[in-house]
Motif scaffolding. Structure first.
Motif, PDB file in Angstrom:
ATOM      1  N   ALA A  91      -4.863  -3.537  -2.177  1.00 48.70           N
ATOM      2  CA  ALA A  91      -6.043  -3.052  -2.902  1.00 48.70           C
ATOM      3  C   ALA A  91      -6.400  -4.018  -4.027  1.00 48.70           C
ATOM      4  CB  ALA A  91      -5.786  -1.655  -3.464  1.00 48.70           C
TER       5      ALA A  91
ATOM      6  N   LYS B 108      -8.543  -4.695  12.976  1.00 50.77           N
ATOM      7  CA  LYS B 108      -8.541  -3.793  11.830  1.00 50.77           C
ATOM      8  C   LYS B 108      -7.133  -3.250  11.632  1.00 50.77           C
ATOM      9  CE  LYS B 108     -10.929   0.365  10.172  1.00 50.77           C
ATOM     10  NZ  LYS B 108     -11.957   1.368  10.531  1.00 50.77           N
TER      11      LYS B 108
ATOM     12  N   MET C 214     -11.014   2.943  -3.737  1.00 54.27           N
ATOM     13  CA  MET C 214     -12.023   3.909  -4.173  1.00 54.27           C
ATOM     14  C   MET C 214     -11.508   4.776  -5.313  1.00 54.27           C
ATOM     15  SD  MET C 214     -14.301   2.650  -2.432  1.00 54.27           S
ATOM     16  CE  MET C 214     -15.645   3.608  -3.075  1.00 54.27           C
TER      17      MET C 214
ATOM     18  N   LYS D 125      -8.360   1.491   1.436  1.00 52.90           N
ATOM     19  CA  LYS D 125      -9.680   1.971   1.028  1.00 52.90           C
ATOM     20  C   LYS D 125      -9.544   3.107   0.013  1.00 52.90           C
ATOM     21  CE  LYS D 125     -13.964   3.975   2.840  1.00 52.90           C
ATOM     22  NZ  LYS D 125     -14.694   4.418   4.059  1.00 52.90           N
TER      23      LYS D 125
ATOM     24  N   GLU E 171     -19.483  -6.135   9.860  1.00 52.28           N
ATOM     25  CA  GLU E 171     -18.423  -5.334   9.242  1.00 52.28           C
ATOM     26  C   GLU E 171     -17.146  -5.310  10.072  1.00 52.28           C
ATOM     27  OE1 GLU E 171     -19.631  -1.430   8.047  1.00 52.28           O
ATOM     28  OE2 GLU E 171     -21.565  -2.155   7.282  1.00 52.28           O
TER      29      GLU E 171
ATOM     30  N   SER F 283      -8.087  -7.150  -2.574  1.00 52.81           N
ATOM     31  CA  SER F 283      -9.464  -6.870  -2.170  1.00 52.81           C
ATOM     32  C   SER F 283     -10.386  -6.855  -3.382  1.00 52.81           C
ATOM     33  CB  SER F 283      -9.522  -5.531  -1.437  1.00 52.81           C
ATOM     34  OG  SER F 283     -10.859  -5.124  -1.257  1.00 52.81           O
TER      35      SER F 283
ATOM     36  N   TYR G 229       0.864  -1.178   0.000  1.00 55.40           N
ATOM     37  CA  TYR G 229       0.000   0.000   0.000  1.00 55.40           C
ATOM     38  C   TYR G 229       0.901   1.230   0.000  1.00 55.40           C
ATOM     39  CZ  TYR G 229       0.894   0.370   5.069  1.00 55.40           C
ATOM     40  OH  TYR G 229       1.491   0.485   6.286  1.00 55.40           O
TER      41      TYR G 229
ATOM     42  N   GLY H 282     -18.584  -3.002   1.094  1.00 57.91           N
ATOM     43  CA  GLY H 282     -18.719  -2.600   2.487  1.00 57.91           C
ATOM     44  C   GLY H 282     -18.817  -3.742   3.470  1.00 57.91           C
TER      45      GLY H 282
ATOM     46  N   TYR I 139     -14.107  -3.279   0.015  1.00 60.26           N
ATOM     47  CA  TYR I 139     -14.432  -1.862   0.195  1.00 60.26           C
ATOM     48  C   TYR I 139     -15.588  -1.411  -0.692  1.00 60.26           C
ATOM     49  CZ  TYR I 139     -10.029  -1.702   2.757  1.00 60.26           C
ATOM     50  OH  TYR I 139      -9.036  -1.935   3.660  1.00 60.26           O
ATOM     51  N   ARG I 140     -15.719  -2.013  -1.871  1.00 61.44           N
ATOM     52  CA  ARG I 140     -16.812  -1.587  -2.752  1.00 61.44           C
ATOM     53  C   ARG I 140     -18.161  -2.149  -2.308  1.00 61.44           C
ATOM     54  NH1 ARG I 140     -13.887  -3.000  -8.442  1.00 61.44           N
ATOM     55  NH2 ARG I 140     -13.479  -4.884  -7.217  1.00 61.44           N
TER      56      ARG I 140
ATOM     57  N   PHE J 293      -5.832   0.069   6.783  1.00 61.36           N
ATOM     58  CA  PHE J 293      -7.212  -0.062   6.294  1.00 61.36           C
ATOM     59  C   PHE J 293      -7.626   1.143   5.451  1.00 61.36           C
ATOM     60  CE2 PHE J 293     -11.802   0.254   6.514  1.00 61.36           C
ATOM     61  CZ  PHE J 293     -12.229  -1.059   6.364  1.00 61.36           C
ATOM     62  N   GLU J 294      -7.398   2.354   5.960  1.00 64.28           N
ATOM     63  CA  GLU J 294      -7.845   3.549   5.242  1.00 64.28           C
ATOM     64  C   GLU J 294      -6.997   3.807   4.000  1.00 64.28           C
ATOM     65  OE1 GLU J 294     -10.581   5.144   5.735  1.00 64.28           O
ATOM     66  OE2 GLU J 294     -11.110   3.989   7.528  1.00 64.28           O
TER      67      GLU J 294
END
Length: 794
Positions: free
Chosen positions: A655, A459, A471, A467, A718, A658, A446, A748, A745-746, A463-464
């Protein structure tokens, strides 16, 4: 007894792997197999092994292999009358912190999925099972009643006795001085007692495997490290045999030994042994005691076992063990030399693995493949750079220490990094990449890292970051780097005929086509899955998995006989960047290649991006519209700069994974292996039904018996954090296990791919056991995101 002039198979090395392989060869009908041992049987590593046999491993087939060892050792005693010293007192794994508790609860769940008895117990019950233990800091444990240990020399004696009874012969005091090859294939062995011609060699030479492999031109990355255990004289409180106590937080394993204690360790950083230190005279040898190195482990042991304070020390045994760059043994035929089979680099689990590993090695020699998939132990999995002495001296000591580490998701090795740099390494470092090492390459997991991520089962810190990358690809555009994927040029008049024979899909498509295809073996199961670009009538470019290039190149090369084709490994010549997302069309036009917007799905075409020549294919591994752009490696920086300047965001492997799982795309080594066919994987629709190819007949038979079993699992909670290899329950029973798992992520939700064995599974309710907690889930054949595929087809 003099050496024969010829033997079908020569086994080199008389430790547990050599003895087991010889026995199984003889059992499979190779009655003229011989074993050569430089000194005496078991005189290398085997004789001083602590010989623990613990069944549970991280994969179903590795566990199955150890279970075979247990069955074999008990059967041998009945078969030969030779005791193997099997003592089945179970094993107790304790936890002294919450993360270790999560780790062993995951192991307990895994054990249930794999048919191994294991149960959580309280600290109080753990203390009852091991009364000498200080349990003040213990918060829980897992009890495995079927684990045990054997006597190394007795096991080997039983294997040898049985092998001799089946016609095999053993020659001790017979050192190998050379291996004869012709046209890249072994033909004989030179020894101190003469030359033996042969058809195959099983190289089971433990500590000396790297050097012996080099005699045949093969790379065998294994290095010896010092391994310590303390032996005490008899002490009060030890009567009879005890379970093995695993205190992995303190790097220790403990059991009884002749009324005293055996206290062994896998310390965080071991001591490597340079090649040459252990020469041909190292027979039943040990290395000097090193109390300074062992002292931190001794302090841990004194904390766990107060009785050690007054115990008399018999000795601090320092015996060498061999370790590989990833902590897994090497089994199977080498890429470099046909007929040379490896059974070595046992990473201190030789006795536990030896029975099953020897059976699988013999099966590989006789039948051309292991009895079941052992891809994680494939002898062809290491990049050449891993075989350097500098790398091994740095890496092997860390691997020793990882034996008892908590298996955190995303944990990275720290030694011997930076072996191979991607063309965009500088750009990724500037973007704050967190790297992993794959086949020597440093690949970004990442971007945007501001501090080292903490290791957790919850978590993750990234994670962010992940995400944001997902996205970006979903709402705008992202760039994924596929440069480390292996690339094989297939050129020549017979290129099409060759690939029609070796690949399961129709490869006779027009130039300008891309083709996704399974590569199957004669059993109709996966050898690989690849993407091919047909560049011209006589030229295809194959894209294979990053860590599969050595294996796949060898496989294709060995099947090219009789075809007028040349195969070239072009992996390092080209970079590959995937531009994905709804703004890709705008970005590619702004960067000089608007014509690519007219390129059809799974079509390949040339273009110029930022004035650099690229070959683009309209396809997507992440479920968003875009292209994979292949370019000369030296042009990658220019193309990347143009794409990112126009608004694309770099994205990493987390990513990509995922998004792959959201799309239900299976990956080799995760969902696809040599036990699985396209039928079970739900990919049979991509297989040609109109041509004969390797495995087509077997696959036709499989269609009559098998059905699709690979499914998407959507977890309702979640907050759940699935990692893969979790049991799936339905109706109160285990019906399967997850393979790859992540957060989607898409959609949720936490999601996974899983093999599920039940009727009417599509749409069924299920539960996933994550470290002892069962989370409600839904099973479905449809992928979690965009089942119609409309987004990625643009």
């Amino acid at each position: 007894m003099s050496l024969p002039s010829h033997a079908s198979v020569v086994v080199i090395g008389g430790g547990i792997m050599g003895c087991s392989t010889l026995y199984h060869l003889a059992q499979m009908g190779v009655s003229d197999a011989i074993l050569l041992e430089r000194n005496k049987l078991t005189s290398g590593t085997t004789w001083h092994s602590a010989a623990q046999v613990r069944a549970l491993r991280h994969s179903q087939n590795l566990t199955r292999m150890i279970q075979y060892s247990v069955d074999l050792y008990s059967r041998l005693e009945q078969e030969t009358g030779q005791s193997v010293g099997w003592i089945q007192k179970g094993s107790l794994s304790i936890a002294t912190n919450p993360d270790r508790m999560t780790h062993i609860k995951r192991q307990e769940a895994l054990a249930q999925a794999y048919g191994v008895r294991a149960q959580s117990v309280s600290a109080e019950e753990a203390k009852e099972r091991w009364p000498l233990m200080n349990a003040e800091d213990v918060i829980g444990a897992v009890w495995s009643p079927d684990d045990g240990r054997v006597s190394p020399s007795d096991v080997c004696a039983a294997l040898v006795k049985a092998a001799k009874g089946l016609g095999a012969k053993i020659f001790e005091n017979t050192g190998v001085t050379g291996i004869l090859t012709e046209n890249g294939k072994v033909v004989g062995v030179e020894t101190t007692q003469g030359t033996v011609m042969c058809d195959a060699i099983a190289l089971c030479t433990g500590l000396w495997s790297r050097e012996v492999g080099a005699m045949a031109g093969a790379e065998v990355p294994a290095l010896a490290c010092e391994h310590f255990y303390l032996l005490t004289k008899p002490i009060d409180g030890i009567t009879g045999n005890t379970p093995t106590l695993s205190d992995h937080d303190n790097h220790l394993y403990i059991r009884d030994d002749s009324g005293g204690l055996l206290v062994g360790c896998f310390e965080p950083m071991g001591k490597p042994i340079k090649p040459g230190v252990l020469d041909e005279s190292f027979e039943f040898g040990l290395l000097p005691e090193d109390w300074e190195h062992f002292e931190p482990m001794m302090m841990n042991a004194l904390h766990r076992l107060p009785a050690l304070e007054t115990a008399e020390v018999k000795m601090l045994l320092n015996g060498p063990e061999s370790f590989t760059p990833d902590g897994m043994f090497m089994l199977g035929e080498t890429a470099e030399t046909k007929g040379l089979f490896l059974g070595c680099g046992m990473n201190s689990v030789g006795l536990a693995s030896g029975g099953g590993a020897g059976m699988n090695l013999a099966h590989c020699i006789v039948h051309g493949h292991t009895a079941y998939d052992l891809g994680e132990a494939d002898a062809k999995r290491f990049a050449p750079v891993y075989n350097s002495l500098e790398h091994l001296m740095a890496r092997a000591p860390e691997i020793l220490g990882t034996h008892y580490e908590i298996a955190y998701p995303g944990r990275q090795l720290s030694t011997a990094r930076g072996l191979r740099a991607l063309p965009l390494e500088a750009e990724y470092k500037a973007a704050g990449a967190h790297f992993t090492q794959v086949y020597g390459w440093e690949r970004p997991l990442y971007l945007g890292k501001t501090a080292e991520p903490r290791m957790t089962f919850g978590k993750p810190d990234w994670f962010e970051n992940v995400k944001a990358e997902v996205m970006a690809a979903h709402e705008k555009a992202a760039v994924f780097d596929a440069s480390p994927f292996g690339k094989i040029e297939v050129q020549g008049p017979d290129a099409e005929a060759f690939l029609q024979r070796t690949c399961a899909s129709n490869m006779a498509k027009a130039p300008g086509s891309a083709i996704y295809t399974a590569v199957l073996n004669g059993r109709g199961t996966y050898e690989s899955d690849i993407t091919a670009h047909r560049i011209a009538g006589d030229h295809y470019r194959l894209f294979v998995g990053t860590n599969a290039i050595k294996r796949d190149f060898a496989w294709f090369k060995r099947h090219a006989e009789g075809f007028d084709v040349t195969l070239t490994d072009s992996t390092e010549d080209y970079a590959v960047l995937g531009l994905m997302g709804p703004e890709s069309a705008r970005i590619i036009a702004e960067c000089g290649a608007p014509e690519l917007n007219e390129l059809g799905y799974f079509k390949v075409g040339p273009a110029h991006v930022a004035d650099c020549h690229v070959r683009a294919v309209r396809m997507s591994y992440v479920g968003e519209a875009g292209w994979e752009l292949t370019m000369k490696a030296e042009d990658a920086s220019t193309v990347f700069a143009a794409l990112t300047a126009a608004g694309a965001m770099p994205a990493g492997m987390f990513a990509q994974t995922s998004m792959r799982v959201e799309k239900g795309f299976a990956a080799m080594g995760h969902e696809l292996d040599s036990d699985t066919s396209p039928v079970e994987a739900g990919l049979d629709m991509l297989v040609s039904k109109k041509k004969n190819f390797i495995g087509s007949e077997a696959l036709a038979g499989r269609r009559k018996e098998a059905k699709r079993e690979l499914m998407t699992v959507i977890i309702e909670d979640e907050s759940a954090v699935p990692l893969g290899h979790e049991p799936v329950y339905a109706g109160g029973k285990i019906v399967g296990h997850t393979t790859t798992a992540c957060f989607g992520y898409r959609v949720g939700k936490p999601i996974a791919l899983a093999y599920v064995h039940m009727e009417d599974a599509d749409g069924a309710a299920a539960e996933v056991n994550i470290a002892g907690t069962r989370f409600a889930a839904r099973l479905q054949f449809a992928c979690a995101f965009d089942p119609s595929g409309s987004r990625m087809k643009g």
